[in-house]
Each structure stands twice: as C-alpha cells, then as structure tokens.
Write a protein that holds these residues in place. Structure first.
Motif, PDB file in Angstrom:
ATOM      1  N   HIS A 117      11.912  -5.200 -10.700  1.00  0.00           N
ATOM      2  CA  HIS A 117      11.306  -5.087  -9.427  1.00  0.00           C
ATOM      3  C   HIS A 117      12.349  -5.482  -8.220  1.00  0.00           C
ATOM      4  N   ALA A 119      11.074 -10.949  -9.755  1.00  0.00           N
ATOM      5  CA  ALA A 119      10.006 -10.478  -8.637  1.00  0.00           C
ATOM      6  C   ALA A 119       9.043  -9.623  -9.740  1.00  0.00           C
ATOM      7  N   SER A 166      16.517  -1.395 -13.940  1.00  0.00           N
ATOM      8  CA  SER A 166      16.437  -0.060 -13.971  1.00  0.00           C
ATOM      9  C   SER A 166      16.687   1.031 -12.944  1.00  0.00           C
TER      10      SER A 166
END
Ligand SMILES: Cc1ncc(COP(=O)(O)O)c(C=O)c1O
Length: 411
Positions: free
Chosen positions: A203, A173, A223
């Motif tokens: 994302h 994304a 992340s």
C-alpha cells in the motif's frame, strides 16, 4: 515544480481508462488501493514487448538476448524505485502474496518448533496467512495489537517480540485504514534479538517514496499494479541473504539471487510494463538519476494526494451518522486512503449506490480481514474505502461527498 491540480489534470490524459463515462459523467476511479489504472506508456510497453521481442530467456538469438536485457533493466528500475543497492536484490513473482508464500517456505526451513514469528492485527492477510500457516510446523505466531485509533500499540509490539522471535512481519501502510506504521520501532525490536524484518510495502509504495536501506529491511515486498503498472509482485532481499535461503526451486534454475526464488518463466511483457510504470512516475520528478526523479515525483504526488484525502476526511465526518476509521491527517505520513461507516446503511448498500453514480469505491475488508474484525466491523460488512491517487481530482471527492450526504439524509 510541485504536483498540483494542474499537473493532475495533465496526467489524466495519459490514462486512457479515465476517458470512460457512465451516465454521461466521467467514472471516478476511487478504487486505487485495489489496483490503479495504467498510463498509455505502460500499455505500449506491454504490447511493444509482444510485437518486437517475445521470447524465452538465455537463448543465442536477438529476441532472447533482448528479453534478458529487459529483465535486467526492469530489476534496475525496481531497485531505483525502492532505493536498493542494485538489481541483484530484486526478484519478481506473480504478486506479493505468492512471493510471501515462497519466502515463508524458505524461512520455515531455517526455523525450529518453538521459534516465533511476530505479525500484526493491522496487516493485510497476505502478510499474515503465510506465517500463520507455519503454526502446523510448531512455529509460534504472535500478534501485535491494533488500537481503536487505527494504530499499532507500541508497548504491545515490544511485548510480542521476545528473544525467540526469528521474524517480524509488518506492513508499512494499511490498505484498510491508511495508517503508516513505525518501522523504525519494528526494526529496533527485531534487531535487538537478531530477527529478520519483513515489510509489506504494497500500500505504501503507491503513495510514498521507499528507501529499503534506510528502513534497514531484510525483505520488502510490493506490487506494481498498485502503482500504475501491471500485475507483478516485487521482492527486495537484503544483499547476500537470498543466496543463504533454501528456496523451492528446480535444479535447472539459477542458484544465484535474485533468480533463486523465481520459479518458472516470468511474465516478460508485464515486466516491460513495470519499468514503464516506474519511468512514468519518474517523469513527474526532477534530477539526474532515475532514483532522484522517482523520489521527487513521489514526494510531490504524496503532498497532492494528502491534500485531497485530508479534505475528504474532514468533510465526510461532518455528515450525520458517518464514522471515519483510522488516524487523522495531522501527519503528512498518512496514506490517502479513508474508510468510513454510516449508521443504518450497510457498506454494501453504500458502495452499490455510489457505483450506480459512477463513483467506484470498495466496501468490505479488502483482505485486511483482521483489523476489520478487531474493530468489530466484520458482522456489519466492513467499511467503505475511498482511495486517492495521482489522477484523482478534488471534484471527484466532492461528487462522492454529495452522494454520501444524500444517502445519509434518506436513511
Ligand atoms: C497492504 C497489502 N498487502 C498485500 C496485498 C496483496 O498483494 P497482491 O495482490 O500483490 O498479492 C495487498 C493487496 O491488496 C495489500 O493492499
């Protein structure tokens, strides 16, 4: 039970930062795509690690053994989060960018001059720069075109993946436009010619459940600081693949996956926070296993976020002079991240005025510099990005719309 405004209001008590006010009004954290706030459970897990078991790994004493166990358990939690077969496929690093560079050095050793890597014009620079750098070794980098509607051109995708491609590196994304890419297409094209597929899920992981096995990715990165955790990068590698790669490592380091790509000592306290973040998300779901709870929670939260972002999307484009960049909300698989420009006012000026009103949004390119260039927005300062996550309320978006209307009216 679905995630509605009632659950959102309840979850907000878990995030201490949300209690902050600015000019006697709550700060509105609409900056999630650059990093979300963390719940108390994450803060407690990090400080708890320092209080009770701060040690290096593989020692013959209790705190070291507990640290070893913790790291294994965090890998298990991350495997559940991503739908990986086991903890063996989960490596950690400083952040996604650092892990991608490490991977690029290892993959370069498997390539010859003239081999090709396919990247896209929509991706964050973290999934472009490490591959573009390999051009100095004679590797050819090809770029899939971005269309003006914010989606990748599927025909160009097919053109760019030639039989010389060794790797297709694509985002799941977009952190700039909210587009969710067609990974099945990227997988089909890369599979046909035997290239690896690397997916940047940074994302996406904050907003939707991920199933690495269904995606059939060779590598997938995300992340934790984007999904209510601390600053830790996570790498999934297909079972058996990491062992075959020549990673940069010390001879003192484990040869096996998942350690093989992890250099030096990890941030153990932050890892404790990663597990707490995944368990926190799961606490909003249902089911027997952590995986089931993560998937149900993320599915419910995604529907909630989509509703608020869709409301913002349709209301903001009614403001005279506003252009919304990126796809519309007719599909549920669209990230709740909406970027706009306003004729006659720079994104910097808009963000400053919103910031003064306690409305925290980002402006610029957010390191997604290529799509901003391709859309012709680089010279004018990029876009103003609003990100919705689990703790955002519709009333925050309405405050944002009110201030934006005022800025538009006073041009
Ligand atoms: C889509 C996307 N990819 C990659 C990154 C880089 O992640 P990290 O900060 O963990 O290196 C970001 C960070 O904003 C991102 O949004």
């Amino acid at each position: 039970m679905p995630f509605t405004e009632t659950e959102c209001r309840r979850c907000r008590f878990d995030f201490p930062a949300l209690a902050r006010t600015w000019n006697e009004r709550p700060l509105a954290y609409l900056d999630g795509p650059a990093g979300s706030q963390v719940p108390q459970a994450v803060i407690d897990a990090i400080s708890g690690y320092y209080r009770t078991c701060n040690a290096n790994t593989e020692g013959q004493f209790p705190t070291s053994r507990e640290s070893d166990r913790l790291i294994r358990e965090v890998r298990q939690a991350a495997a559940a989060f991503l739908g990986a077969p086991s903890w063996r496929e989960i490596s950690f690093g400083q952040n996604m960018t650092t892990l991608t560079f490490a991977l690029s050095y290892a993959l370069a050793r498997e390539m010859q001059p003239g081999d090709e890597i396919v990247i896209t014009q929509l991706d964050h620079e973290a999934n472009r720069g490490p591959w573009l750098n390999l051009q100095e070794r004679g590797i050819i980098v090809r770029e899939v075109a971005l269309r003006r509607d914010g989606t990748l051109d599927p025909e160009d995708f097919a053109r760019q993946v030639t039989e010389r491609a060794r790797l297709v590196a694509v985002g799941l994304a977009s952190n700039a436009l909210g587009t969710v890419n067609d990974i099945a297409l990227a997988r089909r094209l890369s599979r046909e010619i035997g290239a690896w597929l690397l997916v940047d899920a940074v994302h996406h992981a904050a907003h939707f459940p991920i199933d690495v096995q269904a995606l059939d990715a060779d590598f997938l990165l995300c992340s934790a600081y984007k999904f209510y955790g601390p600053h830790v990068g996570i790498l999934y590698t297909r079972p058996g693949l990491l062992e075959r790669l020549r990673t940069d490592k010390l001879r003192t380091q484990e040869d096996e996956a998942p350690d093989r790509i992890e250099t030096g000592t990890l941030n153990h306290a932050a890892l404790a926070g990663v597990r707490a973040a995944i368990e926190y998300i799961a606490s909003w779901g249902r089911g027997e296993t952590l995986r089931e709870r993560v998937v149900t929670a993320m599915t419910d939260i995604a529907a909630y976020e989509h509703g608020i972002a869709a409301h913002y999307f349709s209301a903001v484009r009614q403001i005279p002079g506003v252009t919304v960049w990126g796809p519309d909300f007719t599909t549920p698989h669209r990230a709740p991240t909406v970027s706009i420009t306003l004729d006659g006012v720079t994104p910097l000026e808009i963000a400053k005025r919103l910031g003064d009103a306690g409305l925290q949004v980002w402006e610029g390119n957010f390191y997604a510099v290529r799509p901003i260039e391709v859309l012709g927005l680089a010279e004018s300062g990029g876009v103003v990005r609003t990100g919705i996550c689990m703790y955002n309320l519709r009333e925050e978006v309405d405050r944002l719309l009110e201030v934006l209307s005022g800025i538009a009216a006073s041009r």
